[in-house]
Design a protein around this motif. Structure first.
Motif, PDB file in Angstrom:
ATOM      1  N   ILE A 147       0.834  -1.203   0.000  1.00 33.08           N
ATOM      2  CA  ILE A 147       0.000   0.000   0.000  1.00 33.08           C
ATOM      3  C   ILE A 147       0.868   1.252   0.000  1.00 33.08           C
ATOM      4  N   LEU A 148       1.886   1.284   0.868  1.00 33.08           N
ATOM      5  CA  LEU A 148       2.733   2.470   0.961  1.00 33.08           C
ATOM      6  C   LEU A 148       3.531   2.696  -0.314  1.00 33.08           C
TER       7      LEU A 148
ATOM      8  N   ARG B 233      -8.892   6.322  -4.668  1.00 33.96           N
ATOM      9  CA  ARG B 233      -8.063   6.192  -5.865  1.00 33.96           C
ATOM     10  C   ARG B 233      -6.935   5.192  -5.653  1.00 33.96           C
ATOM     11  N   LEU B 234      -6.372   5.170  -4.457  1.00 37.85           N
ATOM     12  CA  LEU B 234      -5.318   4.193  -4.182  1.00 37.85           C
ATOM     13  C   LEU B 234      -5.891   2.780  -4.214  1.00 37.85           C
ATOM     14  N   GLY B 235      -7.113   2.626  -3.708  1.00 34.07           N
ATOM     15  CA  GLY B 235      -7.767   1.324  -3.800  1.00 34.07           C
ATOM     16  C   GLY B 235      -7.949   0.891  -5.240  1.00 34.07           C
ATOM     17  N   GLN B 236      -8.299   1.836  -6.105  1.00 35.03           N
ATOM     18  CA  GLN B 236      -8.446   1.512  -7.521  1.00 35.03           C
ATOM     19  C   GLN B 236      -7.121   1.051  -8.116  1.00 35.03           C
ATOM     20  N   VAL B 237      -6.037   1.695  -7.720  1.00 32.42           N
ATOM     21  CA  VAL B 237      -4.715   1.290  -8.191  1.00 32.42           C
ATOM     22  C   VAL B 237      -4.434  -0.163  -7.824  1.00 32.42           C
ATOM     23  N   LEU B 238      -4.828  -0.526  -6.631  1.00 35.21           N
ATOM     24  CA  LEU B 238      -4.527  -1.864  -6.110  1.00 35.21           C
ATOM     25  C   LEU B 238      -5.626  -2.875  -6.402  1.00 35.21           C
ATOM     26  N   GLY B 239      -6.698  -2.427  -7.061  1.00 30.95           N
ATOM     27  CA  GLY B 239      -7.758  -3.350  -7.442  1.00 30.95           C
ATOM     28  C   GLY B 239      -8.636  -3.792  -6.303  1.00 30.95           C
TER      29      GLY B 239
ATOM     30  N   LYS C 260      -6.016   8.236   5.806  1.00 29.57           N
ATOM     31  CA  LYS C 260      -5.075   8.957   4.950  1.00 29.57           C
ATOM     32  C   LYS C 260      -3.929   9.561   5.750  1.00 29.57           C
ATOM     33  N   GLU C 261      -4.210  10.030   6.971  1.00 26.80           N
ATOM     34  CA  GLU C 261      -3.134  10.619   7.766  1.00 26.80           C
ATOM     35  C   GLU C 261      -2.041   9.595   8.052  1.00 26.80           C
ATOM     36  N   GLU C 262      -2.450   8.400   8.425  1.00 24.58           N
ATOM     37  CA  GLU C 262      -1.455   7.342   8.668  1.00 24.58           C
ATOM     38  C   GLU C 262      -0.778   6.934   7.370  1.00 24.58           C
ATOM     39  N   LEU C 263      -1.518   6.989   6.268  1.00 22.64           N
ATOM     40  CA  LEU C 263      -0.936   6.664   4.965  1.00 22.64           C
ATOM     41  C   LEU C 263       0.187   7.650   4.634  1.00 22.64           C
ATOM     42  N   LEU C 264      -0.061   8.937   4.845  1.00 19.96           N
ATOM     43  CA  LEU C 264       0.957   9.946   4.548  1.00 19.96           C
ATOM     44  C   LEU C 264       2.161   9.805   5.475  1.00 19.96           C
ATOM     45  N   ASP C 265       1.906   9.498   6.743  1.00 15.91           N
ATOM     46  CA  ASP C 265       3.023   9.256   7.662  1.00 15.91           C
ATOM     47  C   ASP C 265       3.855   8.069   7.184  1.00 15.91           C
ATOM     48  N   GLY C 266       3.170   7.054   6.684  1.00 13.51           N
ATOM     49  CA  GLY C 266       3.872   5.875   6.178  1.00 13.51           C
ATOM     50  C   GLY C 266       4.702   6.183   4.946  1.00 13.51           C
ATOM     51  N   VAL C 267       4.195   7.068   4.091  1.00 12.59           N
ATOM     52  CA  VAL C 267       4.960   7.488   2.915  1.00 12.59           C
ATOM     53  C   VAL C 267       6.258   8.153   3.352  1.00 12.59           C
ATOM     54  N   VAL C 268       6.170   9.022   4.367  1.00 14.15           N
ATOM     55  CA  VAL C 268       7.367   9.682   4.882  1.00 14.15           C
ATOM     56  C   VAL C 268       8.344   8.652   5.434  1.00 14.15           C
TER      57      VAL C 268
ATOM     58  N   ARG D 213       8.712   5.659   4.576  1.00 15.28           N
ATOM     59  CA  ARG D 213       9.302   4.904   3.465  1.00 15.28           C
ATOM     60  C   ARG D 213      10.385   5.722   2.760  1.00 15.28           C
ATOM     61  N   LEU D 214      10.145   7.018   2.593  1.00 10.51           N
ATOM     62  CA  LEU D 214      11.146   7.865   1.957  1.00 10.51           C
ATOM     63  C   LEU D 214      12.404   7.956   2.812  1.00 10.51           C
TER      64      LEU D 214
END
Length: 246
Positions: free
Chosen positions: A32-33, A52-58, A71-79, A81-82
């Motif tokens: 997901i991340l 939209r992310l769900g659509q990407v992943l089917g 979404k807040e946790e998703l954005l934290d996870g993106v950080v 990962r970077l």
């Protein structure tokens, strides 16, 4: 890039219209991340939604909530990962091997490589809340700050000099790299750069700016980064020596 069991990248599969990505690789937080990072890289941060992310992943968006709370946790996870991306960079060391200046140069270039690889996502590193309020982006993980401070202490920096170096180093990186990613399409609000050269007739009242506008528009990001980094390291060398003399 997130890779499915058959070796297909998430982005490639999405462009090919494959709606069954999650059935080809079990959905997990890592997938997901990585898909979120790739989505931001291609479409920009404003367009990212759980749907939209769900659509990407089917999958339906609700399926994502089993792995990320929202979404807040998703954005934290993106950080996360970077920032963690530097750990896999073979050119970045987690401790000094050839002196503290080499250590910091490698770290600075590692952060820059992450920023340029993901310019549209990099501003999140500056804007998301860190693990502790006194951590400073872009070195905002406890693991990296510990490695930074321990590394400089092992090279003769006092506690005070190591903390001063951390503050100066992070300020340098953040300022330089946010300006640089702005030229690569990052959404920085007031820092956004114009994609087109303004009409020269609008510069009639500013003849010097008009005359030098082409020089002003030259991309010298790499050179400026090197020059500013060298100047910073020279200043830190003075801080190190002055702190040892006290």
């Amino acid at each position: 890039m997130a890779v499915l069991e058959d070796g297909t990248g998430v982005d490639a599969a999405l462009r090919d219209g494959d709606p069954s990505l999650s059935r080809r690789r079990p959905l997990d937080r890592g997938l997901i991340l990585q898909a979120a990072v790739e989505f931001i890289d291609e479409h920009g941060l404003p367009g990212l939604t759980m749907r939209r992310l769900g659509q990407v992943l089917g999958v339906e968006a609700m399926a994502l909530y089993r792995h990320v709370a929202g979404k807040e946790e998703l954005l934290d996870g993106v950080v996360e990962r970077l920032v963690a991306g530097m750990l896999s960079d073979e050119e970045v060391f987690d401790s000094p091997r050839n002196g503290w200046q080499d250590f910091l140069q490698r770290l600075a270039h590692g952060v820059r490589r992450v920023a340029l690889a993901h310019p549209k996502a990099f501003p999140l590193v500056a804007s998301r809340p860190p693990e502790a309020p006194w951590l400073r982006p872009p070195l905002r993980s406890l693991d990296w700050v510990e490695a930074f401070l321990v590394g400089l202490r092992s090279e003769g920096f006092t506690d005070e000099a190591a903390v001063a170096a951390y503050r100066s180093f992070t300020s340098f990186l953040l300022g330089q790299l946010l300006l640089e990613v702005a030229t690569h399409g990052a959404d920085l609000g007031p820092l956004d750069v114009l994609e087109e050269d303004p009409d020269p007739s609008g510069l009639a009242e500013y003849p010097t700016v008009g005359r030098l506008r082409h020089q002003l528009s030259e991309d010298r990001s790499a050179v400026e980064f090197e020059e500013a980094l060298e100047e910073l390291l020279n200043r830190l060398a003075l801080v190190r020596e002055e702190s040892r003399d006290e």
